[in-house]
Design a protein around this motif. Structure first.
Motif, PDB file in Angstrom:
ATOM      1  N   LEU A 743       0.846  -1.036  -0.007  1.00 24.76           N
ATOM      2  CA  LEU A 743       0.018   0.020  -0.121  1.00 24.76           C
ATOM      3  C   LEU A 743       0.692   1.238   0.057  1.00 24.76           C
ATOM      4  O   LEU A 743       2.080   1.090   0.627  1.00 24.76           O
ATOM      5  CB  LEU A 743      -1.034  -0.001   1.005  1.00 24.76           C
ATOM      6  N   ASN A 744       0.437   2.258  -0.661  1.00 21.21           N
ATOM      7  CA  ASN A 744       1.160   3.372  -0.937  1.00 21.21           C
ATOM      8  C   ASN A 744       0.768   4.362   0.286  1.00 21.21           C
ATOM      9  O   ASN A 744       0.564   5.592   0.031  1.00 21.21           O
ATOM     10  CB  ASN A 744       1.029   3.986  -2.272  1.00 21.21           C
ATOM     11  N   LYS A 745       0.393   4.023   1.554  1.00 18.77           N
ATOM     12  CA  LYS A 745      -0.196   4.843   2.678  1.00 18.77           C
ATOM     13  C   LYS A 745       1.266   5.456   3.376  1.00 18.77           C
ATOM     14  O   LYS A 745       2.101   4.663   3.620  1.00 18.77           O
ATOM     15  CB  LYS A 745      -0.943   4.073   3.554  1.00 18.77           C
ATOM     16  N   GLN A 746       1.244   6.609   3.658  1.00 19.24           N
ATOM     17  CA  GLN A 746       2.329   7.365   4.396  1.00 19.24           C
ATOM     18  C   GLN A 746       1.950   7.022   5.943  1.00 19.24           C
ATOM     19  O   GLN A 746       1.113   7.097   6.396  1.00 19.24           O
ATOM     20  CB  GLN A 746       2.317   8.890   4.209  1.00 19.24           C
ATOM     21  N   VAL A 747       3.212   6.382   6.542  1.00 20.11           N
ATOM     22  CA  VAL A 747       3.242   6.208   7.739  1.00 20.11           C
ATOM     23  C   VAL A 747       2.803   7.457   8.745  1.00 20.11           C
ATOM     24  O   VAL A 747       3.403   8.403   8.351  1.00 20.11           O
ATOM     25  CB  VAL A 747       4.365   5.476   8.231  1.00 20.11           C
ATOM     26  N   GLN A 748       2.219   7.489   9.733  1.00 21.47           N
ATOM     27  CA  GLN A 748       1.567   8.439  10.618  1.00 21.47           C
ATOM     28  C   GLN A 748       2.617   8.278  11.812  1.00 21.47           C
ATOM     29  O   GLN A 748       2.423   7.381  12.633  1.00 21.47           O
ATOM     30  CB  GLN A 748       0.009   8.290  11.041  1.00 21.47           C
ATOM     31  N   TYR A 749       3.179   9.302  12.191  1.00 19.63           N
ATOM     32  CA  TYR A 749       4.036   9.446  13.447  1.00 19.63           C
ATOM     33  C   TYR A 749       3.738  10.046  14.518  1.00 19.63           C
ATOM     34  O   TYR A 749       4.236  10.150  15.500  1.00 19.63           O
ATOM     35  CB  TYR A 749       5.454   9.797  12.898  1.00 19.63           C
ATOM     36  N   GLN A 750       2.631  11.132  14.320  1.00 17.34           N
ATOM     37  CA  GLN A 750       1.948  11.604  15.307  1.00 17.34           C
ATOM     38  C   GLN A 750       0.588  11.054  15.787  1.00 17.34           C
ATOM     39  O   GLN A 750      -0.292  11.122  14.523  1.00 17.34           O
ATOM     40  CB  GLN A 750       1.914  13.129  15.160  1.00 17.34           C
ATOM     41  N   LEU A 855       8.911   8.811  21.585  1.00 14.84           N
ATOM     42  CA  LEU A 855       9.659   7.537  21.742  1.00 14.84           C
ATOM     43  C   LEU A 855      10.138   7.387  20.273  1.00 14.84           C
ATOM     44  O   LEU A 855       9.544   6.881  19.281  1.00 14.84           O
ATOM     45  CB  LEU A 855       8.755   6.212  22.234  1.00 14.84           C
ATOM     46  N   GLY A 856      11.293   7.781  20.109  1.00 10.79           N
ATOM     47  CA  GLY A 856      11.863   7.510  18.643  1.00 10.79           C
ATOM     48  C   GLY A 856      11.322   8.625  17.857  1.00 10.79           C
ATOM     49  O   GLY A 856      11.158   9.727  18.270  1.00 10.79           O
ATOM     50  N   LYS A 857      11.002   7.980  16.734  1.00  9.31           N
ATOM     51  CA  LYS A 857      10.216   9.182  15.827  1.00  9.31           C
ATOM     52  C   LYS A 857       8.588   9.346  15.961  1.00  9.31           C
ATOM     53  O   LYS A 857       8.042   9.954  15.245  1.00  9.31           O
ATOM     54  CB  LYS A 857      10.407   8.613  14.320  1.00  9.31           C
ATOM     55  N   TYR A 858       8.177   8.664  16.916  1.00  9.29           N
ATOM     56  CA  TYR A 858       6.942   8.660  17.330  1.00  9.29           C
ATOM     57  C   TYR A 858       6.461   9.542  18.414  1.00  9.29           C
ATOM     58  O   TYR A 858       7.320   9.685  19.522  1.00  9.29           O
ATOM     59  CB  TYR A 858       6.303   7.213  17.609  1.00  9.29           C
ATOM     60  N   VAL A 860       2.874  10.412  20.783  1.00  7.62           N
ATOM     61  CA  VAL A 860       1.696  10.011  21.203  1.00  7.62           C
ATOM     62  C   VAL A 860       1.080  11.340  22.146  1.00  7.62           C
ATOM     63  O   VAL A 860       1.859  11.603  22.926  1.00  7.62           O
ATOM     64  CB  VAL A 860       1.721   8.696  22.124  1.00  7.62           C
ATOM     65  N   PHE A 861       0.244  11.558  21.958  1.00  8.13           N
ATOM     66  CA  PHE A 861      -0.584  12.572  22.814  1.00  8.13           C
ATOM     67  C   PHE A 861      -1.936  12.109  23.158  1.00  8.13           C
ATOM     68  O   PHE A 861      -2.612  11.005  22.638  1.00  8.13           O
ATOM     69  CB  PHE A 861      -0.716  13.870  21.930  1.00  8.13           C
ATOM     70  N   GLY A 862      -2.525  12.591  24.481  1.00  9.90           N
ATOM     71  CA  GLY A 862      -3.758  12.141  24.779  1.00  9.90           C
ATOM     72  C   GLY A 862      -3.860  12.562  26.428  1.00  9.90           C
ATOM     73  O   GLY A 862      -3.122  13.251  26.879  1.00  9.90           O
ATOM     74  N   HIS A 863      -4.932  12.171  27.040  1.00 12.24           N
ATOM     75  CA  HIS A 863      -5.274  12.483  28.188  1.00 12.24           C
ATOM     76  C   HIS A 863      -5.937  11.157  28.935  1.00 12.24           C
ATOM     77  O   HIS A 863      -6.519  10.423  28.354  1.00 12.24           O
ATOM     78  CB  HIS A 863      -6.090  13.688  28.513  1.00 12.24           C
ATOM     79  N   ARG A 931       4.955  -2.782  14.891  1.00 11.51           N
ATOM     80  CA  ARG A 931       3.666  -3.134  14.087  1.00 11.51           C
ATOM     81  C   ARG A 931       2.892  -2.265  13.500  1.00 11.51           C
ATOM     82  O   ARG A 931       2.430  -2.524  12.471  1.00 11.51           O
ATOM     83  CB  ARG A 931       2.899  -4.012  15.217  1.00 11.51           C
ATOM     84  N   TRP A 932       2.928  -0.966  14.192  1.00 10.96           N
ATOM     85  CA  TRP A 932       1.800   0.106  13.552  1.00 10.96           C
ATOM     86  C   TRP A 932       2.435   0.578  12.178  1.00 10.96           C
ATOM     87  O   TRP A 932       1.724   0.663  11.433  1.00 10.96           O
ATOM     88  CB  TRP A 932       2.105   1.236  14.751  1.00 10.96           C
TER      89      TRP A 932
END
Length: 1009
Positions: A743-750, A855-858, A860-863, A931-932
Motif C-alpha cells: 500500500l502507498n499509505k504514508q506512515v503516521q508518526y503523530q 519515543l524515537g520518531k513517534y 503520542v498525545f492524549g489524556h 507493528r503500527w
C-alpha cells in the motif's frame, strides 16, 4: 458553391484540405475551419503546422458558434454575445414566469423548480429554431398551428421577441444578404468532419454558398453505392408485422451500415439534394485481418459478410467493474506494444462515453510507482475532483445545509481551507476529539437555535463548545465563561483552535448572508469573496480565475444584468453546471490518450480502445422533452443522442485503425450474474460471429486480476501486484511475504492514545478502515448530527468529578447529556445501575492528566485520569472484556513510559484489578510501534481481543480453533476470492510469537482485587 469531398478516412481528406490551404496565395486571407470538437482542432493545428511549417491565418470554429459568426452582422444589438443560447434565454424566461401574470399557471412551488423549468422552456424554443425553423417563421407571422394546450409556448416566444434587443436566428437569416452583410470574407470556409448539423445550419450554408465557396469534408464508408435510403433490420422486422407491402421494398444492405449510419446518411442526403459539386475518391481498404475485412464488407455494401478467420485485430472483453476494464486494457496495451515494435503509446487512443467516470480507476491502474508504468494523458477532465474546486463546491453546498458537526468538520478537512487558516492536517484529530467530547451537534449558538424555532438552550451548539474549551467544565452552578482553563488533550493547542474559531465565525457570517435572495451580480461578488476569504490558491494553472471568469459570464453577461433576486440553491446549480460541463483540465503527459467519445478525434489511432459499452449507458438515453410538440416527428437533420452515438461507433469501425479493443461491464459484482452489453455492441458481436462461423468469442474476465487464469500458459498478465497476490494465494510456499500487499499509505508518526488503543485492540480492523480504506459500515465512525447524545460509558459521562455532586442541572449545562427528558432518564439509569462505581469515584479524587510521549520518531498525545497519588485509573461501566483490558494496558504503557513506574487500576461492574508496574514499558511500546508502521503496508493478523478469554473465572488465552473461528466464520455465505486469500493467511499465521510478546506480559501483570 458547395464542394463536397468524400473519402473513406479523414487522413485522406486531410491531404485534400492541405492542398486547398497550400493553393491559397493570399497570405493575409483567413480560412475558417469548422471542426466537431477541440481534439479535431488540436490535431489539425499540429498537422498543418508540421506539413506547411506554420498554422497561420486559420480560424477554428465550433459548430455551435458557426451560425452566429455568419449572421451576427445583421443583429442590431449592443451585446457582443449571442442572445439566443440556452444560458441567456433561460434568465429571460425565468423573469417572464415570475413577473408576467399571464404565465402564473407555469409557476412551480420553489425557486429552483422555476429556474429549471425556465431552462427547459428556453432549450425547447431554441430547438424549434435549430430543427424546425419553418415553424418559427409561421409563429413570427402569427400563424400558430398548435393545439390550445401548447398555445402558451407561442405566447412566451412572442413575449421574448418583444423584449429582447435582437431578432431570432431564423429572422436574422431571412434578413441576411450574403453579398452585403457577410463582411468577414474569409478565403475559404471549410467544414471538416462536422457530421452533426441542424436544419438552421444547413440553411445558413446554402444561403452563404450563393456568394462564397464552401468546402465540406466528410467520410463515406461506402462510396461506390447510394446507400442513403437503407433501413436497419429492426425497421424491416416491424414492417413485416405492420405493413407487409412496404417490407418487401425495404433494402437493408450491410446490416452494420444500415443500423449505424442514419446520422451520416441524413447529412449526405440533405446536401445531395442541393446544387453541389460532389468529389469522390477511389481509395479502398487494404490488408487482411478481421477488422479490415469488416471494413470491406461495409465498403462493398455486402448484405452477407465475407467469411474470415478470427485474429486479434478486434477483441471484446466482458468485465466486472470499471477498474477491471482499466486493468484489462492496460494488459492489452502492454501486449500490443510488446508484439508491435512500431507501435508507440502516442498511437493509442482510449475513449469512453464519459472519461470522467474512469479517472480514478485510470490513476490507480496506470500509476507511476508501477514497474509497468505507461505514460498517459487524460484529456479535458472535469474540475470537480480538483482540491480547490471541490472545496469551493462543498463550501457553497454547506450554506444550504445545517451547521452540523459533520458538515463543518468535512469542510475543514478540505486542503484548500486548511492551508488558508494555517491549520495542519495533523491537527484535525485534536479538533475532532474536541467536537466529539464537547457533544457538538448543530447550531452556532442558542440565539441561532431560537431563530430557527428551537428551544433557546446552548447545549450541543458550537458556541457552547467554544465556551467549554475556554472555560473548562463547570465546578458549580455558575455561568460557563467565568472559568478560564483548558481541558483534555487540547491543552496547549491555542493557535490551532484560534484559527478554527476564526473559520467558524467567518463561515457563520457568510451562512447568514447566503440565506438571503440576491441578484445574480451580487451572488457573483459573494462567490468572489468566499474564494478570497476561505480558500488557499497556489496553483500553477489558475483554476480560480478561470472559474470566476466563467461565472462572471454566467451571472452578469448572460443575465443581461438581470435584477431578479434568486436564492443560493439556484446559484449552486449554475456553479455545478459550469464545473461539470466545462472540461478545463488535462492530466498526465504525452502518451496513451484517454478521452470522452464526444471530445475524441480518432483519425491517427493505430490502436483504438473503447470502454464502457454497457447496456443502458451506450448509446446514451435520449432525455425526453414533454414540452417538444414535434417529438413524434423529428426533423431529418436531428441531433438525436442515440443516432449520434451510433455514428461514433460507425466511425470507430471504418476509420484507418489497425486494431480495435472494446470493453463493457458484463457481470453483476454482487451476484456474478451476466449482464448484456450495449445493444449496438450486441449487434456487432452477432455480426462477427456470423462472419467467423461462431469462432469469435467475447473474452469473459474474472472479477479479480490475481486469478490463476491470468498467470497460466494460455494467458499472460503484466500486473506485478496481482502476480504477487496470485502467488500468495495459489502457491503460498513460493510467496514472497515482503511483496504481498503493498500500500502507498504514508506512515503516521503523530497519533493519539485513542488511535493506538483502537489499533492494538483489533489491528486487522484498523488496517481495513484506515490503511486499506475498506470502509464497511461497521467500521465507520461518523458524527451523529441528529441523534440525542448518549454517553458511551461512565468514564465519558463523569469527565469531571464535580458533575454528580451538582446533579442534573449541571450535567445539562455541560452538554454531557442532552437537555431533554430522555437525557434526564439516562442520567437516572446510570445513577441507579452503577452506584458502586459512582461511590468509588466519589471517594477517589480524579484529575485529568495530559500525556505527550516521544519515543524515537513517534509522538503520542492524549489524556488520562489519575488519582491523588498520580496513579492511572480507568472506569468501565460494563462487565470485564478483553477489549477494555487492552485499552487500559495501552494507557498503562504510555503513562509508565512518561512517569515513574507504578501500578494502575481498572474498575468494571463485576471486577476490579490492578496492573503491576513494568520495567520494560518502552520496549513493549516500541514493539507495538513497529507493528503500527508495518500495518501501513500489510495487515497484522494478530487481534488481542479475540485471543483473551474473559468469561472464565481467571483470564486465559483462547484455543487456536476458537481464535481462527473469528476469521473464518462467513455466515454460511460462500467466501469470495478475497476472503479465501485472507482466510488462508490467517490459518497459516502463527500467533504464538505475538502471544508471547504481548498477551503473556499483559495477563502476567494483572491481579484481581
Amino acid at each position: 458553391m458547395i464542394n463536397l469531398h468524400t473519402d473513406i478516412s479523414y487522413k485522406y481528406l486531410y491531404k485534400k484540405l492541405l492542398n486547398l490551404l497550400a493553393e491559397d496565395s493570399d497570405v493575409f486571407a483567413e480560412t475558417w475551419i469548422v471542426v466537431p470538437n477541440h481534439s479535431a482542432k488540436q490535431w489539425l493545428q499540429k498537422s498543418i503546422a508540421r506539413d506547411l511549417g506554420v498554422c497561420a491565418q486559420v480560424k477554428f470554429i465550433m459548430p455551435l458558434s458557426f451560425n452566429w459568426e455568419i449572421i451576427k452582422n445583421v443583429a442590431s444589438q449592443e451585446h457582443e454575445i449571442n442572445i439566443f443560447t440556452k444560458d441567456v434565454l433561460r434568465w429571460q424566461v425565468y423573469d417572464l414566469i415570475l413577473k408576467n401574470h399571464r404565465f402564473d399557471f407555469l409557476k412551480q412551488d420553489s425557486d429552483l423548480k422555476n429556474f429549471n423549468f425556465a431552462e427547459k422552456i428556453a432549450q425547447t424554443l431554441l430547438t424549434y429554431n435549430d430543427e424546425h425553423p419553418e415553424v418559427i417563421v409561421k409563429w413570427d407571422g402569427s400563424v400558430y398551428e398548435v393545439s390550445e394546450h401548447n398555445q402558451w409556448q407561442v405566447e412566451i416566444w412572442q413575449e421574448l421577441q418583444d423584449n429582447l434587443p435582437t431578432k431570432s436566428p431564423v429572422e436574422l437569416l431571412d434578413l441576411f444578404d450574403a453579398k452585403k452583410d457577410f463582411q468577414q470574407q474569409p478565403a475559404n470556409i471549410v467544414l471538416f468532419a462536422t457530421e452533426q448539423l441542424s436544419s438552421l445550419q444547413k440553411a445558413t450554408i446554402i444561403k452563404l454558398a450563393t456568394t462564397q465557396d464552401i468546402v465540406l469534408y466528410l467520410t463515406n464508408p461506402c462510396p461506390n453505392d447510394y446507400w442513403f435510403d437503407l433501413k436497419p433490420e429492426a425497421s424491416k422486422a416491424r414492417s413485416n408485422i405492420l405493413n407487409t407491402d412496404v417490407a418487401d421494398v425495404i433494402d437493408i444492405g450491410n446490416p452494420l451500415l444500415s443500423s449505424l449510419g442514419y446520422n451520416k446518411m441524413a447529412v449526405f442526403d440533405a446536401f445531395l439534394q442541393e446544387d453541389i459539386d460532389h468529389i469522390e475518391s477511389d481509395n479502398h481498404y487494404f490488408g487482411g485481418g478481421l477488422l479490415q475485412s469488416l471494413k470491406q464488407d461495409i465498403f462493398h455494401l455486402l448484405e452477407e459478410p465475407l467469411k474470415c478467420k478470427v485474429d486479434n485485430s478486434i477483441s471484446i472483453h466482458s468485465c466486472h467493474s470499471r477498474k477491471r476494464e482499466a486493468e484489462v486494457i492496460k494488459d492489452e496495451i502492454l501486449s500490443s506494444l510488446e508484439s508491435n515494435k512500431n507501435l508507440n503509446p502516442e498511437d493509442i487512443i482510449v475513449i469512453a462515453t464519459d472519461i470522467n467516470d474512469y479517472v480514478q480507476c485510470i490513476k490507480e491502474v496506470f500509476n507511476k510507482e508501477d514497474s509497468q508504468y505507461l505514460p498517459f494523458h487524460i484529456d479535458r477532465v472535469q474540475l470537480v475532483d480538483n482540491q480547490y474546486i471541490t472545496a469551493l463546491m462543498k463550501l457553497l453546498e454547506s450554506f444550504n445545509q445545517e451547521m452540523t458537526a459533520s458538515v463543518i468538520y468535512e469542510l475543514l478537512s478540505q486542503n484548500s481551507i486548511l492551508q488558508k487558516f494555517s491549520i495542519r492536517e495533523n491537527d484535525l484529530p485534536r479538533i475532532k476529539n474536541w467536537i466529539l467530547n464537547s457533544n457538538i451537534r448543530n447550531f452556532y449558538s442558542k440565539q441561532h437555535k431560537s431563530q430557527l424555532k428551537f428551544e433557546e438552550k446552548s447545549g450541543n451548539t458550537w458556541q457552547f463548545g467554544k465556551n467549554r474549551w475556554i472555560a473548562g467544565y463547570l465546578s458549580g452552578d455558575v455561568d460557563d465563561t467565568e472559568f478560564l482553563s483548558t481541558y483534555g488533550d487540547v491543552a496547549g493547542q491555542e493557535d490551532i483552535f484560534s484559527q478554527f474559531f476564526d473559520f467558524l465565525d467567518l463561515w457563520y457570517l457568510y451562512y447568514q448572508q447566503a440565506k438571503e435572495t440576491q441578484t445574480p451580480k451580487k451572488w457573483h461578488d459573494f462567490i468572489v469573496q468566499i474564494c478570497q476569504k476561505f480558500l488557499y490558491n497556489d496553483l500553477s494553472d489558475d483554476y480560480e480565475k478561470r472559474i470566476l471568469d466563467e461565472l462572471e459570464n454566467k451571472f452578469i453577461t448572460q443575465t443581461l444584468n438581470s435584477r431578479q433576486a434568486i436564492p443560493l440553491v439556484v446559484v449552486n446549480t449554475i456553479v455545478e453546471t459550469v464545473i461539470s460541463e466545462n472540461n478545463y483540465r488535462s492530466e498526465g503527459q504525452i502518451g496513451v490518450r484517454f478521452q470522452s467519445w464526444e471530445n475524441a478525434f480518432v483519425v491517427d489511432a493505430k490502436l483504438l480502445i473503447i470502454m464502457g459499452l454497457n447496456n443502458n449507458e451506450f448509446p446514451k438515453k435520449q432525455v425526453k422533452n414533454d414540452l417538444d410538440i414535434f417529438s413524434k416527428t423529428p426533423a431529418r437533420l436531428n441531433k438525436s443522442t442515440r443516432q449520434r452515438d451510433k455514428n461514433l461507433m460507425l466511425t470507430a469501425l471504418t476509420e484507418n485503425t489497425q486494431k480495435l479493443i472494446m470493453t463493457y461491464i458484463g457481470f453483476d459484482t454482487k451476484s456474478n450474474e451476466p449482464l448484456p452489453p450495449s445493444v449496438i455492441l450486441d449487434e456487432l458481436i452477432s455480426y462477427l460471429q456470423q462472419k467467423t462461423d461462431h469462432e469469435f468469442m467475447v473474452e469473459q474476465h474474472k472479477m479479480h486480476g490475481y486469478n490463476k487464469k491470468y498467470y497460466s500458459h494460455n494467458q499472460k498478465s503484466y500486473d506485478q501486484k496481482n502476480y504477487q497476490l496470485a502467488k500468495s494465494f495459489y502457491n503460498p510456499e513460493e510467496s514472497e511475504i515482503s511483496k504481498d500487499v503493498i500500500l502507498n499509505k504514508q506512515v503516521q508518526y503523530q497519533l493519539s492514545i485513542n488511535e493506538l488503543m483502537n489499533f492494538f485492540v483489533d489491528p486487522l480492523q484498523f488496517f481495513l478502515k484506515n490503511n486499506a480504506e475498506i470502509n464497511h459500515s461497521i467500521y465507520e465512525e461518523v458524527f451523529q448530527d441528529t441523534e440525542t447524545y448518549h454517553p458511551n460509558g461512565l468514564e465519558s459521562w463523569q469527565l469531571n468529578q464535580e458533575i454528580f455532586a451538582h446533579g442534573k442541572s449541571t450535567a445539562a449545562k455541560t452538554g454531557i447529556i442532552s437537555d431533554n427528558k430522555s437525557g434526564q432518564n439516562l442520567l437516572n439509569k446510570f445513577e441507579n445501575s452503577l452506584a458502586t462505581l459512582r461511590k468509588l469515584l466519589n471517594d477517589t479524587k480524579l484529575q485529568t492528566k495530559t500525556i505527550e510521549l516521544s519515543l524515537g520518531k513517534y509522538k503520542v498525545f492524549g489524556h488520562i485520569e489519575v488519582d491523588e497519588k498520580q496513579r492511572l485509573i480507568s472506569v468501565f461501566p460494563s462487565k470485564l472484556s478483553a477489549k477494555n483490558l487492552c485499552k487500559h494496558w495501552i494507557k498503562h504503557l504510555c503513562y509508565q513510559a512518561t512517569e515513574s513506574e507504578q501500578e494502575s487500576y481498572a474498575y468494571f461492574e463485576d471486577k476490579s484489578m490492578v496492573f503491576k508496574a513494568l520495567e520494560n514499558s518502552k520496549e513493549l511500546l516500541s514493539r507495538i510501534f513497529d507493528r503500527w508502521q508495518q500495518s501501513f503496508k500489510q495487515p497484522w493478523l494478530f487481534c488481542p481481543n479475540k485471543i483473551i478469554n474473559t468469561k472464565n473465572k481467571n483470564l486465559a488465552v483462547l484455543t487456536r480453533a476458537a481464535y481462527l473461528k473469528n476469521f473464518t466464520d462467513t455466515n454460511n455465505n460462500f467466501p469470495s476470492e478475497g476472503q479465501k486469500y485472507l482466510i488462508l493467511q490467517v490459518e497459516e499465521y502463527n500467533e504464538e510469537a505475538d502471544i508471547g510478546q504481548f498477551i503473556d506480559p499483559l495477563i502476567a501483570e494483572i491481579e484481581l482485587l
